[in-house]
Design a protein around this motif. Sequence first.
Motif, mmCIF file in Angstrom:
data_model
loop_
_atom_site.group_PDB
_atom_site.id
_atom_site.type_symbol
_atom_site.label_atom_id
_atom_site.label_comp_id
_atom_site.label_asym_id
_atom_site.label_seq_id
_atom_site.Cartn_x
_atom_site.Cartn_y
_atom_site.Cartn_z
ATOM 1 N N GLN A 39 0.815 -1.213 0.000
ATOM 2 C CA GLN A 39 0.000 0.000 0.000
ATOM 3 C C GLN A 39 0.846 1.259 0.000
ATOM 4 N N LEU B 74 -9.532 -2.555 -6.293
ATOM 5 C CA LEU B 74 -9.983 -3.930 -6.073
ATOM 6 C C LEU B 74 -8.890 -4.934 -6.416
ATOM 7 N N MET C 117 -6.473 -5.002 -3.669
ATOM 8 C CA MET C 117 -6.979 -5.744 -2.512
ATOM 9 C C MET C 117 -6.895 -7.241 -2.764
ATOM 10 N N ILE D 59 -3.406 -8.366 -2.252
ATOM 11 C CA ILE D 59 -3.115 -8.421 -0.813
ATOM 12 C C ILE D 59 -3.686 -9.696 -0.200
ATOM 13 N N MET D 60 -4.943 -10.013 -0.560
ATOM 14 C CA MET D 60 -5.564 -11.210 0.007
ATOM 15 C C MET D 60 -4.851 -12.480 -0.461
#
Lengths: 259, 303
Positions: free
Chosen positions: B237, B279, B282, B285-286
């Motif tokens: 991030q 998105l 994210m 990241i997941m």
Amino acid sequence: MVAAAAVLVPVMWTLSTSLRSPSEAFDLPPHFIPLGFDLTAYREVFVQIDITRLVLNSALVTALIAAGQMLTAAMAGYVFARMRFRGSNLLFALVLATMMVPVQVTIVPVFMLIRGMGLSDTLLALIIPAIPTAFGTFLMRQYFMSLPTDFAEAAEIDGAGPWRTFFSIYLPLSAPGMAIVGILAFNYHWNEFFRPLVLTNSEENFTLPLGLVSLQGHLGTGSISVVLAGVIISMIPALVVFLFGQRYLREGLTAGAGK
Amino acid sequence: MISTDKPTGTPARRRSHRWFIALLLAPTLVGMGIFTILPILGSLVLAFFEWDLVSAPTFNGVDNFVALGADTTIRRAFINTIGFVAIAVTLQLALAMFLAVMIQSRMPNWLRLFFRSTFFFPLVLSAASVSIFMRYMFNEQFGVVNWMLNLVGISSVPWLTTQTGAAAVVIFVFVWQNFGFSFLILIGGLASIPKELHEAAEIDGASGWRHFRNITLPLISPSMLVASVTAMITALQVFDQPYVLTRGGPGDSTRSAVMVVFEAAFQRLEFGLASATGLVLMLIIMLITWGQFRLSRRLVFYQ
């Protein structure tokens, strides 16, 4: 030893350069020891930007977020620690899941919500969305679970309802846990840059980090020591936290890292 | 979990109990609903639209996601971010690990406290302020860094004006500020290793490296996992440092994925594209978090 020097030297340079007159800032060899004590730069920073305003904005935003987080996290944490109701585990899992969502993913809709509420370019736009805290709720739940339940039983026998039991017994007892939540919130939001950059436009609503970055942009390389004086001013509260709240901060930062 | 306040007694009392739970949870849950969950759903929808905030949003299917791969700036930003994470996190963990082990060695207590506080200190500063003074220090002509390099006979490096130089500075500033966090997690892990194990290893005559490799490393692996997951999530991030130090330049060399979100939404008013970028970030990241936890089941040794 080298690592400690690498950490300290830039900070020392910043401090000592801020304490020199703007014309000396380019001096080579540079000064690492703050021997001089020239406050021109500190006077200038008040003249060139409204740093009083920046400090007050940052202080207000940070204090309200911290207070709001401490109270709401204590309330929710208490319920999750002590009360069982249908769906309570699911609800708690949902709260924890929101911790994984990076702020950048939600920023566009949050920006629109704030606009829709008529709060664009206000300090409230920074404060309100930051109050609900998943991590704080998690910390407070852990804290309440570590407190003995005898008080609740005794209070109930004495005829105290859930409100009295919470507000006059458990909330005061949870002060150390709330201190951790408060200090974490302070440390994060005092230094925060991304959200203020997106959610505020006019300089009168800027917080310190944002104001300093725009000051650096205005001034170019002309008056390093003025910008650095601003940087040092912005570090003072962080330094206070570092000196007096380090233990709480360390505990809070590593709390999520346990088992 | 022990529940103390089971709703017992009269119906009136039970009702007041329900009110109590509802009101205590309300600020947190309603707030999260509005400012986290609703925005995620909003992003999910918005990612399939084109919207500039002025005209009505128009549905454009997966165009935004196609643009992510096709737009050279955005593609470059994602590649930069992945590369940045790989290098910065590796450096940060290696440094933190080395320092955490060093600080366990024999030294006076005040010195240990001094080191620990020093490494912790950058964590209380703002990334923006740190980037401000670092930008001066890495200035090519009058920066302190080049002055020191000149002292030892190395000629000045154009730090912020060349692609590799700028990337190196962003990595340095990020690691400078964040290694203390990994260090904190790792000293916590080291402190939990039972002393007897170290003593036993010494009696068996294990050398420094063997001792580290066979005793310390396996026992600290859970902390190592936590440290690496948190460091990676923070690094993915990254925004403040490249924004203040380089504004993503020179060229696109230090543009990060989050900078793309910011620029698409708030400079070019392409809100759909910004949502799609967010998105994807994210999702990455997941995936990384999930992958690390899977990997850990094989590599991490739990006591």
